[in-house]
Enzyme design. Structure first.
Site, short mmCIF file in Angstrom:
data_model
loop_
_atom_site.label_atom_id
_atom_site.label_comp_id
_atom_site.label_asym_id
_atom_site.label_seq_id
_atom_site.Cartn_x
_atom_site.Cartn_y
_atom_site.Cartn_z
CG HIS A 91 -8.58 -23.98 -31.02
ND1 HIS A 91 -7.86 -24.18 -32.17
CD2 HIS A 91 -7.65 -23.73 -30.05
CE1 HIS A 91 -6.57 -24.09 -31.92
NE2 HIS A 91 -6.42 -23.82 -30.63
NE ARG A 92 -17.79 -20.08 -33.78
CZ ARG A 92 -18.45 -19.11 -34.39
NH1 ARG A 92 -17.83 -17.99 -34.73
NH2 ARG A 92 -19.73 -19.25 -34.67
#
Length: 227
Positions: A91-92
């Site tokens: 995930h960012r």
């Protein structure tokens, strides 16, 4: 005569005493048809209960359209419940939220909620990955590494190290640096299987002098090794 060995294109290389195959151990290359996997000869995986889809079982986030690859060398040994958490699982996390909005509305182009493509995960040759280990996105594992059961491994691991724990830490080097240099030059895993079987005692018994002689024999008398 050296003992015979299963051909590298066999899916189930272990034959039980009654003649049946052992379905829970596979030469991995022959049971995975996936564009983002690259697997060397004789690398095997074992499971207490063989999955229907080995690719999904071992690397559940490595999708056919993923930008990264999972590269595994020859003669690796992958125990039950090992998982490769490849880069598409990321995930960012540099913004205020790590929520992956794009996977729900599926308009990926230009979406700001997804991270950039991650690097390949690379496992060297003759690597033993213990039961329940987790290999994190983009890990680079050198030849001859031993990964303890339940370890969580990220980053780079130099050849012929033993690592264990969460996060995985170096326990010790398997051999002195000069021995590792010889092993990296010899690359016995690239020999013809008949030559490997003839010199199994040197490989498994850590007889470096015999292994160097065997390497010179397979490469020709002009073979050059570290001094």
């Amino acid at each position: 005569m050296p003992p015979s060995f299963p051909a590298p294109n066999i899916s189930y290389p272990i034959i039980l005493a009654d003649g049946r195959i052992h379905p829970d151990t596979v030469f991995l290359r022959n049971v995975i048809d996936h564009p983002r996997w690259q697997i060397g000869d004789y690398t095997y995986a074992s499971s207490e209960s063989a999955p229907q889809d080995w690719a999904r079982y071992l690397a559940p986030y490595l999708f056919p359209f993923a930008p990264e690859r999972l590269i595994i060398g020859k003669f690796c040994q992958i125990a039950d419940s090992v998982r490769f958490i490849t880069a598409s699982a990321n995930h960012r996390y540099d913004g205020f939220s790590s929520y992956p909005f794009a996977i729900f509305h599926r308009e990926f182009e230009g979406d700001t909620s997804m991270p950039e493509a991650g690097r390949d995960t690379v496992i060297g040759n003759d690597v033993w990955i213990g039961q329940g280990a987790r290999i994190l996105p983009g890990a680079q594992i050198g030849d001859g590494v031993i990964i303890g059961a339940g370890a969580v491994v990220g980053g780079s691991v130099a050849p012929y190290q033993i690592v264990a724990g969460n996060p995985a830490q170096k326990m010790r080097a398997r051999f002195a640096p000069e021995v590792v240099a010889h092993l990296q030059a010899i690359r016995w895993w690239d020999w013809p299987i008949a030559h490997i079987m003839r010199h199994q005692a040197a490989i498994c018994g850590a007889d470096l002098a015999m292994l160097v002689a065997a390497a010179a024999d397979v490469a020709g008398n002009d073979a050059c090794f570290p001094s």
